[in-house]
Every structure is written in structure tokens, then in C-alpha cells.
Design a protein around this motif. Structure first.
Motif, PDB file in Angstrom:
ATOM      1  N   PHE A 207       0.824  -1.208   0.000  1.00 48.72           N
ATOM      2  CA  PHE A 207       0.000   0.000   0.000  1.00 48.72           C
ATOM      3  C   PHE A 207       0.861   1.262   0.000  1.00 48.72           C
ATOM      4  N   ALA A 208       1.970   1.259   0.724  1.00 48.04           N
ATOM      5  CA  ALA A 208       2.860   2.425   0.718  1.00 48.04           C
ATOM      6  C   ALA A 208       3.413   2.677  -0.670  1.00 48.04           C
ATOM      7  N   SER A 209       3.756   1.617  -1.378  1.00 49.17           N
ATOM      8  CA  SER A 209       4.274   1.759  -2.739  1.00 49.17           C
ATOM      9  C   SER A 209       3.201   2.312  -3.672  1.00 49.17           C
ATOM     10  N   VAL A 210       1.984   1.813  -3.536  1.00 48.49           N
ATOM     11  CA  VAL A 210       0.885   2.293  -4.378  1.00 48.49           C
ATOM     12  C   VAL A 210       0.623   3.772  -4.114  1.00 48.49           C
ATOM     13  N   TYR A 211       0.605   4.166  -2.826  1.00 49.62           N
ATOM     14  CA  TYR A 211       0.398   5.579  -2.495  1.00 49.62           C
ATOM     15  C   TYR A 211       1.476   6.451  -3.137  1.00 49.62           C
ATOM     16  N   THR A 212       2.720   6.013  -3.042  1.00 49.28           N
ATOM     17  CA  THR A 212       3.837   6.804  -3.563  1.00 49.28           C
ATOM     18  C   THR A 212       3.773   6.915  -5.084  1.00 49.28           C
ATOM     19  N   VAL A 213       3.464   5.797  -5.750  1.00 46.30           N
ATOM     20  CA  VAL A 213       3.401   5.797  -7.211  1.00 46.30           C
ATOM     21  C   VAL A 213       2.286   6.707  -7.702  1.00 46.30           C
ATOM     22  N   ILE A 214       1.101   6.602  -7.107  1.00 41.77           N
ATOM     23  CA  ILE A 214      -0.028   7.437  -7.527  1.00 41.77           C
ATOM     24  C   ILE A 214       0.300   8.914  -7.314  1.00 41.77           C
ATOM     25  N   PHE A 217       2.885  10.302  -9.950  1.00 40.35           N
ATOM     26  CA  PHE A 217       2.419  10.501 -11.321  1.00 40.35           C
ATOM     27  C   PHE A 217       1.135  11.322 -11.408  1.00 40.35           C
ATOM     28  N   SER A 218       0.776  11.976 -10.314  1.00 40.15           N
ATOM     29  CA  SER A 218      -0.393  12.851 -10.307  1.00 40.15           C
ATOM     30  C   SER A 218       0.051  14.302 -10.417  1.00 40.15           C
ATOM     31  N   VAL A 219      -0.798  15.107 -11.049  1.00 42.34           N
ATOM     32  CA  VAL A 219      -0.479  16.527 -11.213  1.00 42.34           C
ATOM     33  C   VAL A 219      -0.579  17.249  -9.877  1.00 42.34           C
ATOM     34  N   GLN A 220      -1.623  16.925  -9.107  1.00 37.97           N
ATOM     35  CA  GLN A 220      -1.842  17.561  -7.818  1.00 37.97           C
ATOM     36  C   GLN A 220      -1.398  16.632  -6.694  1.00 37.97           C
ATOM     37  N   PRO A 221      -0.911  17.178  -5.578  1.00 31.60           N
ATOM     38  CA  PRO A 221      -0.563  16.341  -4.421  1.00 31.60           C
ATOM     39  C   PRO A 221      -1.771  15.550  -3.933  1.00 31.60           C
ATOM     40  N   GLN A 222      -1.530  14.329  -3.528  1.00 29.91           N
ATOM     41  CA  GLN A 222      -2.610  13.448  -3.102  1.00 29.91           C
ATOM     42  C   GLN A 222      -2.769  13.389  -1.583  1.00 29.91           C
ATOM     43  N   ALA A 237       5.092   7.475   3.352  1.00 30.19           N
ATOM     44  CA  ALA A 237       4.059   6.552   2.895  1.00 30.19           C
ATOM     45  C   ALA A 237       4.046   5.275   3.735  1.00 30.19           C
ATOM     46  N   LEU A 238       5.224   4.806   4.118  1.00 25.50           N
ATOM     47  CA  LEU A 238       5.291   3.630   4.998  1.00 25.50           C
ATOM     48  C   LEU A 238       4.635   3.930   6.344  1.00 25.50           C
ATOM     49  N   LEU A 254      -3.300  13.197   5.762  1.00 27.21           N
ATOM     50  CA  LEU A 254      -4.671  12.974   5.312  1.00 27.21           C
ATOM     51  C   LEU A 254      -4.720  12.795   3.796  1.00 27.21           C
ATOM     52  N   PRO A 255      -5.558  11.880   3.291  1.00 25.48           N
ATOM     53  CA  PRO A 255      -5.725  11.742   1.841  1.00 25.48           C
ATOM     54  C   PRO A 255      -6.570  12.885   1.283  1.00 25.48           C
ATOM     55  N   LEU A 256      -6.212  13.346   0.082  1.00 28.44           N
ATOM     56  CA  LEU A 256      -6.935  14.462  -0.530  1.00 28.44           C
ATOM     57  C   LEU A 256      -7.843  14.039  -1.667  1.00 28.44           C
ATOM     58  N   SER A 257      -7.449  13.045  -2.433  1.00 24.22           N
ATOM     59  CA  SER A 257      -8.233  12.657  -3.610  1.00 24.22           C
ATOM     60  C   SER A 257      -9.151  11.479  -3.285  1.00 24.22           C
ATOM     61  N   ASP A 258     -10.180  11.316  -4.122  1.00 25.06           N
ATOM     62  CA  ASP A 258     -11.119  10.208  -3.924  1.00 25.06           C
ATOM     63  C   ASP A 258     -10.435   8.858  -4.123  1.00 25.06           C
ATOM     64  N   LEU A 259      -9.494   8.776  -5.087  1.00 29.96           N
ATOM     65  CA  LEU A 259      -8.808   7.514  -5.331  1.00 29.96           C
ATOM     66  C   LEU A 259      -8.025   7.070  -4.102  1.00 29.96           C
ATOM     67  N   ILE A 260      -7.293   7.985  -3.483  1.00 31.23           N
ATOM     68  CA  ILE A 260      -6.525   7.651  -2.290  1.00 31.23           C
ATOM     69  C   ILE A 260      -7.459   7.291  -1.143  1.00 31.23           C
ATOM     70  N   ARG A 261      -8.583   7.974  -1.028  1.00 29.57           N
ATOM     71  CA  ARG A 261      -9.536   7.656   0.029  1.00 29.57           C
ATOM     72  C   ARG A 261     -10.077   6.240  -0.131  1.00 29.57           C
TER      73      ARG A 261
END
Length: 294
Positions: A207-214, A217-222, A237-238, A254-261
Motif C-alpha cells: 500500500f505504501a508503494s501504491v500511495y507513492t506511485v499514484i 504521477f499525479s499533477v496535484q498532491p494526493q 508513505a510507509l 490525510l488523503p486528498l483525492s477520492d482515489l486515495i480515500r
């Protein structure tokens, strides 16, 4: 090991209390080490007895420091040291005095010790009475009078401990048996606990790796980190993955985007299921090992 554990625990507590400092703290540590070492010499081979003694001295020190801060902060350092050491020395003297009786108790079986446990805790009543009595000491008492009251209270406790040395030894031996059973149970749980920890760590890293990758590669901070929206580092992320999987959530990230939530929600569910099935598997394994034990 027991001496080292006791000294380490007392050092931590002594450092946290402003009323105990300097060479007095060193004297307390030396006296406690001497008492534990003496008991190990008097009753050789009683490893869990010594561990139980170390644990009880730690509890005694914690209660002692509580009352020092509460009632006896104005007592001199020398008097504090003498009062703390006195019950330990009288217990040692009582153990030497009743050495043969205590050795007879050591040779008894566990069920016999458990039968005697009720009588072995009666000595706690007068000791508790002395502790309650200290609340009757008026505030603003003259330091000399307060020192006399303190030494009198510790003297009464020491007298009880001297007479009840055998009963205290029974209590320690009973506690030692519980420690032995506990450590045997822990040994049986090493393998399933290691498997649980391995799978837990794997989920944290994935999950930490997925959070970091997303986030990368996102324009806005997640993530909102310490009140600022910025890119997340893998170490962060860990940390976020650990507190999410354990359902702690300190609120500093805190998560900001719906995908991270959505991913965070999934990790929370995984954490709850992992705890449920993991602990069930550990207990099932322990029960099976207990049944197969000769």
C-alpha cells in the motif's frame, strides 16, 4: 537478566522523578541490584522466581515514587534513599531468617502454591493501610516532622515485610510459575506470529508503494502532510500505511483525492480482517500445539 531488567526499569523511573536525583538514585540502584543478586544466590536455579522479584521491585519502586511526589517531595535525599532501601533489606533479612521454610515452599508443586496464594497476599492489607494513612499527613508540615513521618511509615512497612517474608516468597513463586507458563505459551506462538508479521509487513509495503506511485504521477498532491499539500516521500508513505492498517490515524497525514480515500478504506478493511483471521489462526495453532504436547 533479572538484575539487568530491574536496574533498567528503575533507571527509567528514577530519571522521570525530579524528587530523586544524584548519588541517591545510584544508591537505590546499587541496593536493588544487591538484593536481587542475593536472592539469586540464596535460591539458585529459581530463574522465574528472580524475574518475579525483579518485577515486584519495579512495582514497589513505581508506587514509592508516586507517594514521594505526592507527599514527601520535601524529604531529604538521604532519607528517601534509606526509606526506599529499608523494606528491601528487611525482606532479605526475613528470607535469610526463614530460609529453610522458603526452600520447602520452593520444592512444592504448583497446585499447592496456588492453594496457599490467598494467605500469601494478606500482608498487603497493613501495607496498604500505611499508604492510605499518609493521606492524613497535613500539608505544609515542617520538613523535619515530615521526614519523621516518612521514616515511620517506611519502618512500619519494613516490619510487616520482615514478618511476612515467607508469605511474600510464596507470592513471588506463584508469580514465577505464571511467568513460566506465559513464556512457554509465547514460545509456542513464535512461528504463527512471525507469519502474521510477515504478511502484515507485506501489506504495509504494498500500500505504501501504491500511495507513492499514484502521488508521483499525479499533477496535484494526493496527501495533506502536517497541514500542507505536497508530494509524499516513501518513508512517509510507509508510516501512513502502518497507521492506516492498524486503524490508528493520528491525523497528521490525510488523503486528498477520492482515489486515495478508496485505497485507504480498502487498507483499513484489510487491517481489520487481518487482525481477525490472524489472531484466530495464532490461537488455533497454539491450541493444536497444546493438544499434541506429550
Amino acid at each position: 537478566m533479572a538484575v539487568g531488567f530491574t536496574v533498567g526499569l528503575l533507571s527509567l523511573m528514577l530519571l522521570s522523578v525530579s524528587a530523586v536525583a544524584g548519588w541517591v538514585a545510584l544508591g537505590v540502584l546499587v541496593s536493588v541490584s544487591a538484593v536481587v543478586g542475593a536472592f539469586h544466590y540464596l535460591f539458585p536455579g529459581s530463574r522465574f522466581f528472580t524475574i518475579a522479584l525483579a518485577n515486584f521491585i519495579g512495582i514497589y519502586a513505581c508506587i514509592f515514587l508516586f507517594f514521594v511526589e505526592l507527599h514527601f517531595a520535601l524529604v531529604s535525599q538521604v532519607s528517601l534513599s534509606a526509606g526506599f532501601t529499608l523494606p528491601l533489606l528487611t525482606f532479605l533479612a526475613g528470607a535469610v531468617w526463614q530460609r529453610e521454610a522458603i526452600r520447602a515452599v520452593v520444592l512444592e508443586q504448583g497446585p499447592v502454591l496456588r492453594h496457599r496464594l490467598g494467605r500469601a497476599v494478606l500482608w498487603l492489607l497493613p501495607v496498604a493501610g500505611v499508604g492510605v494513612g499518609t493521606f492524613l499527613i497535613p500539608s505544609g508540615m515542617d520538613p523535619d516532622a515530615l521526614t519523621l513521618a516518612y521514616l515511620g511509615a517506611m519502618g512500619l512497612i519494613s516490619a510487616v515485610v520482615l514478618v511476612a517474608a515467607r508469605a511474600i516468597a510464596i507470592l513471588l513463586l506463584h508469580t514465577g510459575l505464571l511467568f513460566e507458563e506465559f513464556f512457554e505459551g509465547i514460545a509456542r506462538l513464535v512461528e504463527p506470529a512471525l507469519a502474521f508479521f510477515t504478511f502484515y509487513s507485506l501489506l504495509v509495503i504494498v500500500f505504501a508503494s501504491v500511495y507513492t506511485v499514484i502521488d508521483r504521477f499525479s499533477v496535484q498532491p494526493q496527501f495533506m502532510i502536517n497541514g500542507h499539500a505536497r508530494d509524499i516521500q516513501f518513508a512517509e508513505a510507509l508510516y501512513f500505511s502502518v497507521i492506516t492498517l492498524s486503524t490508528v490515524g493520528y491525523g497528521d497525514m490525510l488523503p486528498l483525492s477520492d482515489l486515495i480515500r478508496i485505497l485507504v478504506s480498502a487498507e483499513v478493511v484489510c487491517g481489520v480482517l487481518l487482525l481477525l483471521f490472524g489472531f484466530n489462526a495464532i490461537f488455533a495453532y497454539s491450541s493444536e500445539q497444546r493438544r499434541n504436547r506429550p
